[in-house]
Write an enzyme that holds these catalytic residues in place. Sequence first.
Site, PDB file in Angstrom:
ATOM      1  N   SER A 142       0.846  -1.198   0.000  1.00 38.37           N
ATOM      2  CA  SER A 142       0.000   0.000   0.000  1.00 38.37           C
ATOM      3  C   SER A 142       0.877   1.241   0.000  1.00 38.37           C
ATOM      4  O   SER A 142       1.947   1.252   0.622  1.00 38.37           O
ATOM      5  CB  SER A 142      -0.883   0.024   1.252  1.00 38.37           C
ATOM      6  OG  SER A 142      -1.543   1.272   1.340  1.00 38.37           O
ATOM      7  N   TYR A 155      -1.113  -1.532  10.162  1.00 40.43           N
ATOM      8  CA  TYR A 155      -1.338  -1.867   8.743  1.00 40.43           C
ATOM      9  C   TYR A 155      -0.047  -1.697   7.954  1.00 40.43           C
ATOM     10  O   TYR A 155       0.341  -2.581   7.176  1.00 40.43           O
ATOM     11  CB  TYR A 155      -2.433  -0.948   8.210  1.00 40.43           C
ATOM     12  CG  TYR A 155      -2.790  -1.115   6.750  1.00 40.43           C
ATOM     13  CD1 TYR A 155      -3.515  -2.224   6.311  1.00 40.43           C
ATOM     14  CD2 TYR A 155      -2.447  -0.142   5.805  1.00 40.43           C
ATOM     15  CE1 TYR A 155      -3.870  -2.367   4.972  1.00 40.43           C
ATOM     16  CE2 TYR A 155      -2.803  -0.276   4.474  1.00 40.43           C
ATOM     17  CZ  TYR A 155      -3.515  -1.391   4.060  1.00 40.43           C
ATOM     18  OH  TYR A 155      -3.867  -1.516   2.731  1.00 40.43           O
TER      19      TYR A 155
HETATM   20  P1  NAP Z   1     -12.064  -4.730   0.269  1.00 41.95           P
HETATM   21  O1  NAP Z   1     -12.949  -4.005  -0.692  1.00 41.95           O
HETATM   22  O2  NAP Z   1     -12.337  -4.623   1.737  1.00 41.95           O
HETATM   23  O3  NAP Z   1     -12.065  -6.285  -0.158  1.00 41.95           O
HETATM   24  C1  NAP Z   1     -11.269  -7.174   0.576  1.00 41.95           C
HETATM   25  C2  NAP Z   1     -11.375  -8.565  -0.001  1.00 41.95           C
HETATM   26  O4  NAP Z   1     -10.523  -9.415   0.770  1.00 41.95           O
HETATM   27  C3  NAP Z   1     -12.768  -9.148   0.050  1.00 41.95           C
HETATM   28  O5  NAP Z   1     -13.011  -9.891  -1.128  1.00 41.95           O
HETATM   29  C4  NAP Z   1     -12.704 -10.065   1.259  1.00 41.95           C
HETATM   30  O6  NAP Z   1     -13.575 -11.176   1.126  1.00 41.95           O
HETATM   31  C5  NAP Z   1     -11.279 -10.551   1.197  1.00 41.95           C
HETATM   32  N1  NAP Z   1     -10.773 -11.062   2.467  1.00 41.95           N
HETATM   33  C6  NAP Z   1     -10.707 -10.442   3.666  1.00 41.95           C
HETATM   34  N2  NAP Z   1     -10.184 -11.264   4.585  1.00 41.95           N
HETATM   35  C7  NAP Z   1      -9.906 -12.434   3.940  1.00 41.95           C
HETATM   36  C8  NAP Z   1      -9.352 -13.664   4.331  1.00 41.95           C
HETATM   37  N3  NAP Z   1      -8.971 -13.894   5.610  1.00 41.95           N
HETATM   38  N4  NAP Z   1      -9.204 -14.645   3.405  1.00 41.95           N
HETATM   39  C9  NAP Z   1      -9.600 -14.454   2.131  1.00 41.95           C
HETATM   40  N5  NAP Z   1     -10.135 -13.303   1.692  1.00 41.95           N
HETATM   41  C10 NAP Z   1     -10.285 -12.303   2.595  1.00 41.95           C
HETATM   42  O7  NAP Z   1     -10.541  -4.315   0.085  1.00 41.95           O
HETATM   43  P2  NAP Z   1      -9.773  -3.646  -1.174  1.00 41.95           P
HETATM   44  O8  NAP Z   1      -9.787  -2.183  -0.990  1.00 41.95           O
HETATM   45  O9  NAP Z   1     -10.258  -4.231  -2.432  1.00 41.95           O
HETATM   46  O10 NAP Z   1      -8.278  -4.105  -0.862  1.00 41.95           O
HETATM   47  C11 NAP Z   1      -7.629  -5.145  -1.568  1.00 41.95           C
HETATM   48  C12 NAP Z   1      -6.141  -5.078  -1.266  1.00 41.95           C
HETATM   49  O11 NAP Z   1      -5.624  -3.804  -1.667  1.00 41.95           O
HETATM   50  C13 NAP Z   1      -5.768  -5.219   0.209  1.00 41.95           C
HETATM   51  O12 NAP Z   1      -4.602  -6.005   0.339  1.00 41.95           O
HETATM   52  C14 NAP Z   1      -5.508  -3.800   0.662  1.00 41.95           C
HETATM   53  O13 NAP Z   1      -4.625  -3.743   1.755  1.00 41.95           O
HETATM   54  C15 NAP Z   1      -4.888  -3.223  -0.599  1.00 41.95           C
HETATM   55  N6  NAP Z   1      -4.982  -1.771  -0.713  1.00 41.95           N
HETATM   56  C16 NAP Z   1      -6.185  -1.140  -0.785  1.00 41.95           C
HETATM   57  C17 NAP Z   1      -6.233   0.247  -0.881  1.00 41.95           C
HETATM   58  C18 NAP Z   1      -7.540   1.018  -0.936  1.00 41.95           C
HETATM   59  O14 NAP Z   1      -7.490   2.239  -0.817  1.00 41.95           O
HETATM   60  N7  NAP Z   1      -8.664   0.391  -1.104  1.00 41.95           N
HETATM   61  C19 NAP Z   1      -5.038   0.987  -0.924  1.00 41.95           C
HETATM   62  C20 NAP Z   1      -3.829   0.304  -0.854  1.00 41.95           C
HETATM   63  C21 NAP Z   1      -3.810  -1.075  -0.748  1.00 41.95           C
HETATM   64  P3  NAP Z   1     -14.725 -11.502   2.225  1.00 41.95           P
HETATM   65  O15 NAP Z   1     -15.714 -10.382   2.152  1.00 41.95           O
HETATM   66  O16 NAP Z   1     -15.259 -12.813   1.784  1.00 41.95           O
HETATM   67  O17 NAP Z   1     -13.998 -11.550   3.550  1.00 41.95           O
END
Ligand code: NAP
Length: 247
Positions: A142, A155
């Site tokens: 991130s 985080y």
């Molecule tokens: P999100 O919308 O909250 O989606 C998270 C996903 O991860 C969901 O499909 C969830 O599935 C799954 N998940 C959570 N815990 C899990 C587990 N123990 N095993 C398997 N699946 C699991 O998050 P996002 O924003 O798309 O983020 C995706 C990645 O990008 C993450 O690694 C995050 O740190 C990174 N990131 C995001 C941002 C941002 O601004 N959004 C910025 C930088 C980095 P369930 O609902 O089934 O649990």
Amino acid sequence: MNTIKNAQVAIVTGASRGIGAAVAQRLANDGFAVAVNYASSSTEADALVAQLTAAGAKAIAVKADVSKADDVRRMFETTEQQLGKVDVLVNNAGVLKTVPLADTSDALYDQTFDINVRGTFNTLREAAARMNNGGRIVNFSSTTLALNMPGYAIYNGTKAAVEAFTHVFAKELRGRNITVNAVAPGPIATSLFLDGKTEEQIQTFAKMPPLQRLGQPDDIASVVSFLVGPDAGWVNGQILRANGGVA
Ligand code: NAP
């Protein structure tokens, strides 16, 4: 949508929604057979698989909590049985709760490290034994790691570990022709980023990058598509900060 016979196989963790769902969609569109992993959102995962299948792609939903080694082993087994040996692993699953370090409970610390770090460790270890030579791995860091904002200590600690794994694992796979990279998104409009923030806080983040908007899941899906595609074969052990220029 391209339908390729004997398509290459990709696992996308945390693909039921957010960035992971966009990545799964993009890789299916690129011609991969896709395993859509989720932990609890079965309705969303099944709906995505139905959509991908209707568009001519090969896709399955696979329930597995990435923080559990047995679940991860089963996820690879199911994928191998139903789609074939894995060529691409996208370690997208992750969680974020912003809390000052001094107020962080043991449970939140454990949950964040278990999913973000142990989850990545579990899938990488399994991938080493099971992935096809010539494959591609994309981990998720991130841009918050470069911003050092209050509330992000735990985080950021998990994402620093993921970056360390990325650099070292790329070298440990010497001889397999497997690349290991990470993408480090800036703020992306998903529930992970939006939940718990006021409209004012969201707008503050949206104005931070010189490109003056929040990122969208597709902005990151294109980067992953590049990293797992033919044009990125010489990119290895790198962290790609896709964030509109915020840091
Ligand atoms: P999100 O919308 O909250 O989606 C998270 C996903 O991860 C969901 O499909 C969830 O599935 C799954 N998940 C959570 N815990 C899990 C587990 N123990 N095993 C398997 N699946 C699991 O998050 P996002 O924003 O798309 O983020 C995706 C990645 O990008 C993450 O690694 C995050 O740190 C990174 N990131 C995001 C941002 C941002 O601004 N959004 C910025 C930088 C980095 P369930 O609902 O089934 O649990």
